[in-house]
Structures are given as C-alpha cells and as structure tokens.
Design a protein around this motif. Sequence first.
Motif, PDB file in Angstrom:
ATOM      1  N   SER A 216     -66.699 -31.319 -29.326  1.00 47.12           N
ATOM      2  CA  SER A 216     -66.437 -31.691 -30.713  1.00 47.12           C
ATOM      3  C   SER A 216     -65.546 -30.669 -31.394  1.00 47.12           C
ATOM      4  CB  SER A 216     -67.751 -31.835 -31.493  1.00 47.12           C
ATOM      5  OG  SER A 216     -68.497 -32.917 -31.002  1.00 47.12           O
ATOM      6  N   LYS A 217     -65.784 -29.386 -31.113  1.00 47.70           N
ATOM      7  CA  LYS A 217     -64.954 -28.351 -31.723  1.00 47.70           C
ATOM      8  C   LYS A 217     -63.516 -28.443 -31.240  1.00 47.70           C
ATOM      9  CE  LYS A 217     -68.626 -25.058 -32.665  1.00 47.70           C
ATOM     10  NZ  LYS A 217     -69.144 -23.707 -32.452  1.00 47.70           N
ATOM     11  N   ILE A 218     -63.340 -28.700 -29.959  1.00 45.83           N
ATOM     12  CA  ILE A 218     -61.983 -28.861 -29.433  1.00 45.83           C
ATOM     13  C   ILE A 218     -61.309 -30.048 -30.102  1.00 45.83           C
ATOM     14  CG2 ILE A 218     -60.662 -29.453 -27.367  1.00 45.83           C
ATOM     15  CD1 ILE A 218     -62.773 -27.880 -25.765  1.00 45.83           C
ATOM     16  N   ASN A 219     -62.049 -31.165 -30.211  1.00 46.12           N
ATOM     17  CA  ASN A 219     -61.491 -32.338 -30.879  1.00 46.12           C
ATOM     18  C   ASN A 219     -61.177 -32.030 -32.335  1.00 46.12           C
ATOM     19  OD1 ASN A 219     -61.654 -33.844 -28.563  1.00 46.12           O
ATOM     20  ND2 ASN A 219     -63.647 -34.717 -29.044  1.00 46.12           N
ATOM     21  N   GLY A 220     -62.001 -31.191 -32.956  1.00 49.41           N
ATOM     22  CA  GLY A 220     -61.755 -30.790 -34.338  1.00 49.41           C
ATOM     23  C   GLY A 220     -60.453 -30.032 -34.476  1.00 49.41           C
ATOM     24  N   ARG A 221     -60.195 -29.101 -33.548  1.00 52.70           N
ATOM     25  CA  ARG A 221     -58.930 -28.365 -33.580  1.00 52.70           C
ATOM     26  C   ARG A 221     -57.754 -29.311 -33.378  1.00 52.70           C
ATOM     27  NH1 ARG A 221     -62.031 -24.349 -30.877  1.00 52.70           N
ATOM     28  NH2 ARG A 221     -61.351 -25.043 -28.831  1.00 52.70           N
ATOM     29  N   GLN A 222     -57.902 -30.267 -32.470  1.00 54.21           N
ATOM     30  CA  GLN A 222     -56.847 -31.246 -32.245  1.00 54.21           C
ATOM     31  C   GLN A 222     -56.602 -32.075 -33.500  1.00 54.21           C
ATOM     32  OE1 GLN A 222     -58.446 -33.272 -28.836  1.00 54.21           O
ATOM     33  NE2 GLN A 222     -57.435 -31.915 -27.369  1.00 54.21           N
ATOM     34  N   LEU A 223     -57.698 -32.394 -34.199  1.00 57.05           N
ATOM     35  CA  LEU A 223     -57.571 -33.178 -35.427  1.00 57.05           C
ATOM     36  C   LEU A 223     -56.815 -32.402 -36.487  1.00 57.05           C
ATOM     37  CD1 LEU A 223     -58.242 -35.752 -36.954  1.00 57.05           C
ATOM     38  CD2 LEU A 223     -60.458 -34.747 -37.576  1.00 57.05           C
ATOM     39  N   TRP A 224     -57.141 -31.096 -36.617  1.00 55.68           N
ATOM     40  CA  TRP A 224     -56.408 -30.259 -37.569  1.00 55.68           C
ATOM     41  C   TRP A 224     -54.938 -30.188 -37.193  1.00 55.68           C
ATOM     42  CZ3 TRP A 224     -57.483 -29.630 -42.217  1.00 55.68           C
ATOM     43  CH2 TRP A 224     -58.768 -29.339 -42.687  1.00 55.68           C
ATOM     44  N   GLY A 225     -54.649 -30.082 -35.900  1.00 50.20           N
ATOM     45  CA  GLY A 225     -53.266 -30.055 -35.456  1.00 50.20           C
ATOM     46  C   GLY A 225     -52.539 -31.332 -35.826  1.00 50.20           C
ATOM     47  N   TRP A 226     -53.218 -32.456 -35.667  1.00 49.51           N
ATOM     48  CA  TRP A 226     -52.621 -33.743 -36.029  1.00 49.51           C
ATOM     49  C   TRP A 226     -52.368 -33.818 -37.526  1.00 49.51           C
ATOM     50  CZ3 TRP A 226     -54.390 -37.805 -39.123  1.00 49.51           C
ATOM     51  CH2 TRP A 226     -53.659 -38.990 -39.028  1.00 49.51           C
ATOM     52  N   ILE A 227     -53.324 -33.359 -38.324  1.00 45.91           N
ATOM     53  CA  ILE A 227     -53.156 -33.371 -39.778  1.00 45.91           C
ATOM     54  C   ILE A 227     -51.984 -32.488 -40.182  1.00 45.91           C
ATOM     55  CG2 ILE A 227     -54.223 -32.643 -41.962  1.00 45.91           C
ATOM     56  CD1 ILE A 227     -56.910 -33.550 -40.780  1.00 45.91           C
ATOM     57  N   ASN A 228     -51.884 -31.301 -39.594  1.00 44.98           N
ATOM     58  CA  ASN A 228     -50.766 -30.419 -39.904  1.00 44.98           C
ATOM     59  C   ASN A 228     -49.427 -31.072 -39.557  1.00 44.98           C
ATOM     60  OD1 ASN A 228     -52.005 -28.182 -41.067  1.00 44.98           O
ATOM     61  ND2 ASN A 228     -52.475 -27.269 -39.099  1.00 44.98           N
ATOM     62  N   MET A 229     -49.364 -31.768 -38.427  1.00 46.39           N
ATOM     63  CA  MET A 229     -48.125 -32.446 -38.055  1.00 46.39           C
ATOM     64  C   MET A 229     -47.760 -33.514 -39.078  1.00 46.39           C
ATOM     65  SD  MET A 229     -47.596 -32.857 -33.990  1.00 46.39           S
ATOM     66  CE  MET A 229     -48.975 -33.951 -33.730  1.00 46.39           C
ATOM     67  N   MET A 230     -48.763 -34.258 -39.564  1.00 45.96           N
ATOM     68  CA  MET A 230     -48.501 -35.290 -40.558  1.00 45.96           C
ATOM     69  C   MET A 230     -47.986 -34.679 -41.858  1.00 45.96           C
ATOM     70  SD  MET A 230     -48.972 -38.172 -39.125  1.00 45.96           S
ATOM     71  CE  MET A 230     -48.314 -37.367 -37.659  1.00 45.96           C
TER      72      MET A 230
ATOM     73  N   SER B  88     -48.955 -19.897 -44.968  1.00 43.42           N
ATOM     74  CA  SER B  88     -48.903 -21.351 -45.147  1.00 43.42           C
ATOM     75  C   SER B  88     -49.096 -22.083 -43.825  1.00 43.42           C
ATOM     76  CB  SER B  88     -47.564 -21.756 -45.767  1.00 43.42           C
ATOM     77  OG  SER B  88     -46.510 -21.570 -44.838  1.00 43.42           O
ATOM     78  N   GLY B  89     -49.147 -23.398 -43.915  1.00 38.58           N
ATOM     79  CA  GLY B  89     -49.308 -24.246 -42.740  1.00 38.58           C
ATOM     80  C   GLY B  89     -48.005 -24.878 -42.279  1.00 38.58           C
ATOM     81  N   ILE B  90     -46.862 -24.329 -42.704  1.00 45.17           N
ATOM     82  CA  ILE B  90     -45.592 -24.916 -42.264  1.00 45.17           C
ATOM     83  C   ILE B  90     -45.418 -24.696 -40.765  1.00 45.17           C
ATOM     84  CG2 ILE B  90     -44.482 -24.732 -44.514  1.00 45.17           C
ATOM     85  CD1 ILE B  90     -43.030 -22.247 -43.541  1.00 45.17           C
ATOM     86  N   MET B  91     -44.825 -25.674 -40.110  1.00 42.29           N
ATOM     87  CA  MET B  91     -44.601 -25.586 -38.679  1.00 42.29           C
ATOM     88  C   MET B  91     -43.196 -26.080 -38.352  1.00 42.29           C
ATOM     89  SD  MET B  91     -47.383 -28.586 -37.720  1.00 42.29           S
ATOM     90  CE  MET B  91     -47.740 -27.850 -36.153  1.00 42.29           C
ATOM     91  N   HIS B  92     -42.756 -25.873 -37.110  1.00 37.71           N
ATOM     92  CA  HIS B  92     -41.340 -26.063 -36.798  1.00 37.71           C
ATOM     93  C   HIS B  92     -40.831 -27.466 -37.069  1.00 37.71           C
ATOM     94  CE1 HIS B  92     -42.966 -27.525 -32.902  1.00 37.71           C
ATOM     95  NE2 HIS B  92     -41.848 -28.205 -32.840  1.00 37.71           N
ATOM     96  N   ILE B  93     -41.653 -28.486 -36.894  1.00 34.36           N
ATOM     97  CA  ILE B  93     -41.153 -29.840 -37.144  1.00 34.36           C
ATOM     98  C   ILE B  93     -40.824 -30.032 -38.621  1.00 34.36           C
ATOM     99  CG2 ILE B  93     -42.342 -30.877 -35.176  1.00 34.36           C
ATOM    100  CD1 ILE B  93     -44.408 -31.987 -37.108  1.00 34.36           C
ATOM    101  N   GLY B  94     -41.471 -29.252 -39.488  1.00 37.61           N
ATOM    102  CA  GLY B  94     -41.197 -29.353 -40.916  1.00 37.61           C
ATOM    103  C   GLY B  94     -39.881 -28.748 -41.327  1.00 37.61           C
ATOM    104  N   PHE B  95     -39.304 -27.898 -40.471  1.00 35.08           N
ATOM    105  CA  PHE B  95     -38.049 -27.248 -40.833  1.00 35.08           C
ATOM    106  C   PHE B  95     -36.879 -28.220 -40.861  1.00 35.08           C
ATOM    107  CE2 PHE B  95     -40.609 -23.621 -40.555  1.00 35.08           C
ATOM    108  CZ  PHE B  95     -39.918 -22.511 -41.014  1.00 35.08           C
ATOM    109  N   ASP B  96     -37.103 -29.455 -40.412  1.00 35.60           N
ATOM    110  CA  ASP B  96     -36.081 -30.489 -40.594  1.00 35.60           C
ATOM    111  C   ASP B  96     -35.872 -30.797 -42.078  1.00 35.60           C
ATOM    112  OD1 ASP B  96     -35.550 -30.767 -37.891  1.00 35.60           O
ATOM    113  OD2 ASP B  96     -37.044 -32.333 -37.608  1.00 35.60           O
ATOM    114  N   HIS B  97     -36.824 -30.399 -42.934  1.00 35.85           N
ATOM    115  CA  HIS B  97     -36.646 -30.568 -44.378  1.00 35.85           C
ATOM    116  C   HIS B  97     -35.510 -29.713 -44.931  1.00 35.85           C
ATOM    117  CE1 HIS B  97     -40.816 -32.169 -44.073  1.00 35.85           C
ATOM    118  NE2 HIS B  97     -40.476 -32.879 -45.131  1.00 35.85           N
ATOM    119  N   LEU B  98     -35.040 -28.748 -44.163  1.00 34.67           N
ATOM    120  CA  LEU B  98     -33.954 -27.896 -44.643  1.00 34.67           C
ATOM    121  C   LEU B  98     -32.596 -28.605 -44.597  1.00 34.67           C
ATOM    122  CD1 LEU B  98     -34.878 -24.463 -42.995  1.00 34.67           C
ATOM    123  CD2 LEU B  98     -35.657 -25.417 -45.176  1.00 34.67           C
ATOM    124  N   LYS B  99     -32.514 -29.701 -43.865  1.00 28.82           N
ATOM    125  CA  LYS B  99     -31.256 -30.447 -43.804  1.00 28.82           C
ATOM    126  C   LYS B  99     -30.864 -30.921 -45.199  1.00 28.82           C
ATOM    127  CE  LYS B  99     -31.920 -32.452 -39.176  1.00 28.82           C
ATOM    128  NZ  LYS B  99     -32.090 -33.718 -38.426  1.00 28.82           N
TER     129      LYS B  99
END
Length: 201
Positions: free
Chosen positions: A25-39, A100-111
């Motif tokens: 469950s904890k592993i799934n929780g970390r995966q869930l947080w990762g998914w939320i951060n990506m969104m 912060s929770g910014i991650m590399h996929i978010g850097f496309d916002h710099l375009k």
Amino acid sequence: MVMIAMQFLRSTVSRSPITRCETVSKINGRQLWGWINMMFNRVDSARLKLVGPDRLCAEWLLRNGAKAKFVNVPHIQSNYNLLPAENVPIQIEELDGTDSGIMHIGFDHLKGLKCLRKVKLHKCVYVENQALGKLKYVVDTLEELEVSSCRNITDHGLQHLKDLKNLKQLVTYDLPYVKDIQTVEKQLKQTLPNCNMDLKP
C-alpha cells in the motif's frame, strides 16, 4: 481527487506494525503521489490557448508550491488564489522553485516566455537533468541561474547549460551526484565566457 489521495496515503502510512500488504500500500501510495505530481506539472494545451504562456506558467508554478515575480510588480507571487484576473496581462521575469513540486515535464511551460531572466532551483526534489535541458526555451532572456540542493542533478545535467548564451551569473552547490565540477566548469566557460560562475558540487 487530491483529497482522496491524501486520505488514502494517511491511512496507509499511519498503521503499525508494517505488514506485507501495508508495504505494498505504501508503494502504491508513492506511485499515486507521483501520478498526482505529473498531473499538476503537465501542460494543458487547451488552457494555454485560452490564457497564454505566462499565465499558464504562473499557474503551474504556484500550483506546485513555487513562486514567480512579474514584470513591473514589486512583490513575489506565491499564492495561487491571489493571481490577477485572467484578463490582466502578466509577464514572468523570475522563477523561484525552492521546496516546490515542479518536475521536468512541467518545464515545457517555459515555451513562449519572453521576459524570464532569473531562475532559482533550490531543494527541488523532482527536478532532474532533463529540466535543465529545457531551459533552452528561455535561452534569449535567461541571465541568472542557481541550481542547489537538487539531488537528481548530475554532471551531464549541468552540461545542458552550455547553450544558455545570455547567462551572466551561474551558482551551484550541494549537488551530491555531480562528481567532477572542475571539468563541468571548464566546459561551461568555453561556451559562456561572459558568465560569472560560482560552481560547487
């Protein structure tokens, strides 16, 4: 959705003793947080067309706990709910990603940003080498950059900075996975001779 995720995570990390099922469950929780951060970091193309790159970038930053400074506005903006109305034009000139929770996929916002001259990446736990590569989107305006206490950055990531032709100041420190800062500095100075560098690993 976020509230559901938070409730789920609290329920999985507060139990004791830890059993095999709870570990899963904890592993799934970390995966869930990762998914939320990506969104929270993904570019919304429809909204980009509606509000433009600077507004969308500001929303991305503040939604993920970062800060922004706008041109001709003296204070730093850190509260998402206090952003100007959508019909008020804004231009971002400074980005502070500290803690912060910014991650590399978010850097496309710099375009499309035309005024971003300063970026601070300090204690950005999700920032990886790819994020530094995406600073190319603001190559014409970026003048000051700090990369510090970002544990996913390596020598290869810092080498992405060689194309930032207008960079005037570069500071790095507390980057434990940078192994040969002297070589990195030598390479950067070859392509950025007018940049004042204070590089520490």
